[in-house]
Design a protein around this motif. Structure first.
Motif, PDB file in Angstrom:
ATOM      1  N   VAL A  12       0.835  -1.206   0.000  1.00 48.15           N
ATOM      2  CA  VAL A  12       0.000   0.000   0.000  1.00 48.15           C
ATOM      3  C   VAL A  12       0.867   1.252   0.000  1.00 48.15           C
ATOM      4  O   VAL A  12       0.583   2.228  -0.703  1.00 48.15           O
ATOM      5  CB  VAL A  12      -0.960  -0.009   1.203  1.00 48.15           C
ATOM      6  CG1 VAL A  12      -1.808   1.262   1.234  1.00 48.15           C
ATOM      7  CG2 VAL A  12      -1.859  -1.247   1.151  1.00 48.15           C
ATOM      8  N   HIS A  13       1.946   1.219   0.778  1.00 53.39           N
ATOM      9  CA  HIS A  13       2.842   2.369   0.864  1.00 53.39           C
ATOM     10  C   HIS A  13       3.454   2.698  -0.502  1.00 53.39           C
ATOM     11  O   HIS A  13       3.608   3.875  -0.856  1.00 53.39           O
ATOM     12  CB  HIS A  13       3.949   2.074   1.877  1.00 53.39           C
ATOM     13  CG  HIS A  13       4.964   3.158   2.007  1.00 53.39           C
ATOM     14  ND1 HIS A  13       4.684   4.369   2.591  1.00 53.39           N
ATOM     15  CD2 HIS A  13       6.267   3.224   1.623  1.00 53.39           C
ATOM     16  CE1 HIS A  13       5.768   5.137   2.578  1.00 53.39           C
ATOM     17  NE2 HIS A  13       6.731   4.463   1.984  1.00 53.39           N
ATOM     18  N   PHE A  14       3.779   1.667  -1.285  1.00 51.51           N
ATOM     19  CA  PHE A  14       4.381   1.894  -2.600  1.00 51.51           C
ATOM     20  C   PHE A  14       3.426   2.657  -3.509  1.00 51.51           C
ATOM     21  O   PHE A  14       3.821   3.597  -4.214  1.00 51.51           O
ATOM     22  CB  PHE A  14       4.768   0.558  -3.234  1.00 51.51           C
ATOM     23  CG  PHE A  14       5.474   0.698  -4.561  1.00 51.51           C
ATOM     24  CD1 PHE A  14       6.769   1.202  -4.628  1.00 51.51           C
ATOM     25  CD2 PHE A  14       4.847   0.323  -5.748  1.00 51.51           C
ATOM     26  CE1 PHE A  14       7.421   1.335  -5.848  1.00 51.51           C
ATOM     27  CE2 PHE A  14       5.498   0.449  -6.956  1.00 51.51           C
ATOM     28  CZ  PHE A  14       6.789   0.957  -7.009  1.00 51.51           C
ATOM     29  N   ASN A  15       2.148   2.291  -3.483  1.00 51.46           N
ATOM     30  CA  ASN A  15       1.167   3.017  -4.288  1.00 51.46           C
ATOM     31  C   ASN A  15       1.002   4.452  -3.808  1.00 51.46           C
ATOM     32  O   ASN A  15       0.896   5.387  -4.618  1.00 51.46           O
ATOM     33  CB  ASN A  15      -0.183   2.291  -4.247  1.00 51.46           C
ATOM     34  CG  ASN A  15      -0.203   1.074  -5.164  1.00 51.46           C
ATOM     35  OD1 ASN A  15       0.308   1.116  -6.270  1.00 51.46           O
ATOM     36  ND2 ASN A  15      -0.787  -0.006  -4.685  1.00 51.46           N
ATOM     37  N   GLY A  16       0.982   4.649  -2.493  1.00 54.61           N
ATOM     38  CA  GLY A  16       0.890   6.004  -1.965  1.00 54.61           C
ATOM     39  C   GLY A  16       2.116   6.831  -2.318  1.00 54.61           C
ATOM     40  O   GLY A  16       2.007   8.031  -2.609  1.00 54.61           O
ATOM     41  N   TRP A  17       3.274   6.186  -2.292  1.00 56.99           N
ATOM     42  CA  TRP A  17       4.536   6.845  -2.650  1.00 56.99           C
ATOM     43  C   TRP A  17       4.463   7.397  -4.068  1.00 56.99           C
ATOM     44  O   TRP A  17       4.846   8.542  -4.328  1.00 56.99           O
ATOM     45  CB  TRP A  17       5.670   5.839  -2.499  1.00 56.99           C
ATOM     46  CG  TRP A  17       7.028   6.307  -2.892  1.00 56.99           C
ATOM     47  CD1 TRP A  17       7.830   7.195  -2.224  1.00 56.99           C
ATOM     48  CD2 TRP A  17       7.780   5.887  -4.039  1.00 56.99           C
ATOM     49  NE1 TRP A  17       9.034   7.353  -2.883  1.00 56.99           N
ATOM     50  CE2 TRP A  17       9.021   6.570  -4.000  1.00 56.99           C
ATOM     51  CE3 TRP A  17       7.527   5.007  -5.088  1.00 56.99           C
ATOM     52  CZ2 TRP A  17      10.007   6.389  -4.974  1.00 56.99           C
ATOM     53  CZ3 TRP A  17       8.510   4.827  -6.048  1.00 56.99           C
ATOM     54  CH2 TRP A  17       9.725   5.515  -5.988  1.00 56.99           C
ATOM     55  N   PRO A  68       6.843  14.754 -13.634  1.00 55.49           N
ATOM     56  CA  PRO A  68       6.784  14.059 -14.923  1.00 55.49           C
ATOM     57  C   PRO A  68       7.615  12.778 -14.976  1.00 55.49           C
ATOM     58  O   PRO A  68       7.281  11.845 -15.708  1.00 55.49           O
ATOM     59  CB  PRO A  68       7.322  15.102 -15.914  1.00 55.49           C
ATOM     60  CG  PRO A  68       7.065  16.418 -15.253  1.00 55.49           C
ATOM     61  CD  PRO A  68       7.222  16.173 -13.780  1.00 55.49           C
ATOM     62  N   THR A  69       8.689  12.716 -14.183  1.00 50.93           N
ATOM     63  CA  THR A  69       9.511  11.507 -14.155  1.00 50.93           C
ATOM     64  C   THR A  69       8.707  10.324 -13.631  1.00 50.93           C
ATOM     65  O   THR A  69       8.803   9.209 -14.149  1.00 50.93           O
ATOM     66  CB  THR A  69      10.758  11.727 -13.278  1.00 50.93           C
ATOM     67  OG1 THR A  69      11.488  12.838 -13.790  1.00 50.93           O
ATOM     68  CG2 THR A  69      11.639  10.497 -13.278  1.00 50.93           C
ATOM     69  N   PHE A  70       7.893  10.560 -12.621  1.00 44.99           N
ATOM     70  CA  PHE A  70       7.061   9.485 -12.081  1.00 44.99           C
ATOM     71  C   PHE A  70       5.959   9.121 -13.069  1.00 44.99           C
ATOM     72  O   PHE A  70       5.642   7.939 -13.243  1.00 44.99           O
ATOM     73  CB  PHE A  70       6.466   9.905 -10.736  1.00 44.99           C
ATOM     74  CG  PHE A  70       7.354   9.585  -9.574  1.00 44.99           C
ATOM     75  CD1 PHE A  70       7.084   8.506  -8.766  1.00 44.99           C
ATOM     76  CD2 PHE A  70       8.476  10.348  -9.315  1.00 44.99           C
ATOM     77  CE1 PHE A  70       7.908   8.190  -7.687  1.00 44.99           C
ATOM     78  CE2 PHE A  70       9.310  10.059  -8.254  1.00 44.99           C
ATOM     79  CZ  PHE A  70       9.022   8.972  -7.433  1.00 44.99           C
ATOM     80  N   ALA A  71       5.357  10.108 -13.697  1.00 47.99           N
ATOM     81  CA  ALA A  71       4.289   9.828 -14.656  1.00 47.99           C
ATOM     82  C   ALA A  71       4.803   8.978 -15.817  1.00 47.99           C
ATOM     83  O   ALA A  71       4.096   8.099 -16.316  1.00 47.99           O
ATOM     84  CB  ALA A  71       3.697  11.136 -15.163  1.00 47.99           C
ATOM     85  N   ARG A  72       6.043   9.244 -16.244  1.00 48.82           N
ATOM     86  CA  ARG A  72       6.618   8.447 -17.337  1.00 48.82           C
ATOM     87  C   ARG A  72       6.997   7.047 -16.866  1.00 48.82           C
ATOM     88  O   ARG A  72       6.774   6.055 -17.571  1.00 48.82           O
ATOM     89  CB  ARG A  72       7.860   9.148 -17.904  1.00 48.82           C
ATOM     90  CG  ARG A  72       7.575  10.383 -18.732  1.00 48.82           C
ATOM     91  CD  ARG A  72       8.806  10.785 -19.521  1.00 48.82           C
ATOM     92  NE  ARG A  72       9.954  11.047 -18.664  1.00 48.82           N
ATOM     93  CZ  ARG A  72      10.243  12.229 -18.138  1.00 48.82           C
ATOM     94  NH1 ARG A  72       9.447  13.264 -18.361  1.00 48.82           N
ATOM     95  NH2 ARG A  72      11.309  12.386 -17.381  1.00 48.82           N
ATOM     96  N   THR A  73       7.608   6.953 -15.686  1.00 49.81           N
ATOM     97  CA  THR A  73       8.092   5.665 -15.189  1.00 49.81           C
ATOM     98  C   THR A  73       6.939   4.727 -14.857  1.00 49.81           C
ATOM     99  O   THR A  73       7.002   3.525 -15.116  1.00 49.81           O
ATOM    100  CB  THR A  73       8.967   5.881 -13.944  1.00 49.81           C
ATOM    101  OG1 THR A  73      10.038   6.774 -14.276  1.00 49.81           O
ATOM    102  CG2 THR A  73       9.547   4.569 -13.442  1.00 49.81           C
ATOM    103  N   PHE A  74       5.870   5.274 -14.269  1.00 51.05           N
ATOM    104  CA  PHE A  74       4.718   4.466 -13.863  1.00 51.05           C
ATOM    105  C   PHE A  74       3.509   4.857 -14.709  1.00 51.05           C
ATOM    106  O   PHE A  74       2.466   5.261 -14.193  1.00 51.05           O
ATOM    107  CB  PHE A  74       4.448   4.678 -12.370  1.00 51.05           C
ATOM    108  CG  PHE A  74       5.621   4.349 -11.492  1.00 51.05           C
ATOM    109  CD1 PHE A  74       5.979   3.037 -11.225  1.00 51.05           C
ATOM    110  CD2 PHE A  74       6.393   5.368 -10.933  1.00 51.05           C
ATOM    111  CE1 PHE A  74       7.063   2.737 -10.406  1.00 51.05           C
ATOM    112  CE2 PHE A  74       7.476   5.086 -10.113  1.00 51.05           C
ATOM    113  CZ  PHE A  74       7.815   3.766  -9.852  1.00 51.05           C
TER     114      PHE A  74
END
Length: 344
Positions: A294-299, A307-313
């Protein structure tokens, strides 16, 4: 708690101002002479660079004499007090001769602030070593003894500013972030939330009963550098006040026969050096795994404006991702019900 209304991704616009020229200027201000080579290292959470500098005078160890690693912390995540507490713990570990990568000091300081961006940063020596995807039995025992030494030192004091590893924060807190983010499809958000709350009720009493101390917090194989002198511990960015068992399950997190055998060897090494026996029951392993899921999804959700997170995930907001998350949580419910011991 940081909320979705003030996402941690927003202020990371300052990350994009960290050009090689800016980093060279930071090095000059730090009293180092950069030689023009700046290499961005693989880090989603922070911005980390390998910078070539003129030859350094460093203590004995597996250090590169002509490079440093500069880490700019993600804005909004940690306060100055929490960062300083992390650095104090690292320096304390170093004083006890634990092989850990600790920040370099300048005039007695290890934490600095870049004037133009306001980003906190620190400078580490570069350790010449490599990561290992798989460990032998003797290496697992060696790492067990090493983390036991870290825990022995960690038990000498407590964190005041760093967070505590609690089911309320890791499950219910992250669930609140996910619900507010609107990244979970409407068709699944209620189902997902119901499972998280059910799991919280199952694991929270058991986790709350565990003693807590200063721990690494994210002790996986990617945070161990293997050098000619042996293993070195890196990256205490997630150090918390938490149960020792959090540092004991993740290194060999699988449920297969090999993982269980290697975890047993790791714990054998740990108990050679530990002052306390570890209560790493199968139930507790699955409880801690539940927190991490759950923590990983919240992270990710807290940083999705980056934008780096949006591209990676890129599949994070999609139906398939969340259907799998629901299945994973259903599996955790079943496992915890099967493993529950009334006398725990």
């Amino acid at each position: 708690m940081q909320t979705s209304q003030t996402p941690w991704g927003g202020p990371t616009q300052f990350f994009y101002s960290l050009t090689p020229e800016v980093i060279d200027q930071v090095m000059l201000g730090h009293g180092l002479r950069p030689l023009g080579r700046v290499l961005a290292l693989n880090s989603l959470e922070n911005r980390v660079y390998d910078v070539e500098v003129s030859r350094l005078q460093l203590p004995e160890g597996p250090f590169s004499p002509d490079s440093v690693v500069v880490k700019f912390y993600r804005p909004g995540r940690w306060s100055e007090a929490t960062l300083r507490e992390e650095h104090r713990f690292l320096r304390e570990l170093l004083e006890f001769e634990l092989p850990v990568v600790a920040p370099l000091e300048k005039n007695g300081e290890t934490l600095f602030r870049h004037t133009e961006s306001g980003l906190f940063y620190t400078v580490f020596p570069k350790v010449r070593g490599r990561l290992k995807d798989e460990l032998t039995g003797s290496e697992a025992q060696q790492i067990g003894r090493l983390i036991a030494r870290l825990h022995n030192i960690g038990a000498m004091d407590r964190f005041a500013a760093r967070p505590r590893l609690l089911a309320d924060a890791w499950l219910l807190g992250n669930l609140a972030e996910l619900e507010a983010s609107q990244l979970v499809p409407a068709s699944l958000v209620t189902h997902y939330a119901t499972l998280v709350r059910q799991l919280h009720g199952m694991v929270a009493p058991h986790l709350a009963a565990l003693p807590t101390q200063r721990i690494h917090g994210d002790f996986h194989r990617g945070n161990i550098l293997w050098t000619q002198e042996g293993p070195w511990i890196t990256d205490l960015d997630d150090c918390v006040q938490g149960p020792r068992e959090q540092d004991l399950w993740l290194l060999f997190s699988g449920r297969d026969e090999w993982s269980l055998e290697m975890r047993a060897k790791f714990l054998d090494g740990y108990h050679e050096m530990s002052r306390e026996r570890a209560a790493l029951t199968p139930f507790l392993v699955e409880a801690l795994r539940t927190l991490r899921l759950v923590h990983f999804n919240g992270w990710i959700a807290k940083r999705y404006a980056d934008p780096t997170f949006a591209r990676t995930f890129d599949a994070f907001g999609g139906q398939n991702h969340w259907e799998q998350q629901v299945l994973d949580l259903k599996e955790q419910v079943g496992l915890l019900q099967d493993l529950f011991d009334p006398g725990y």
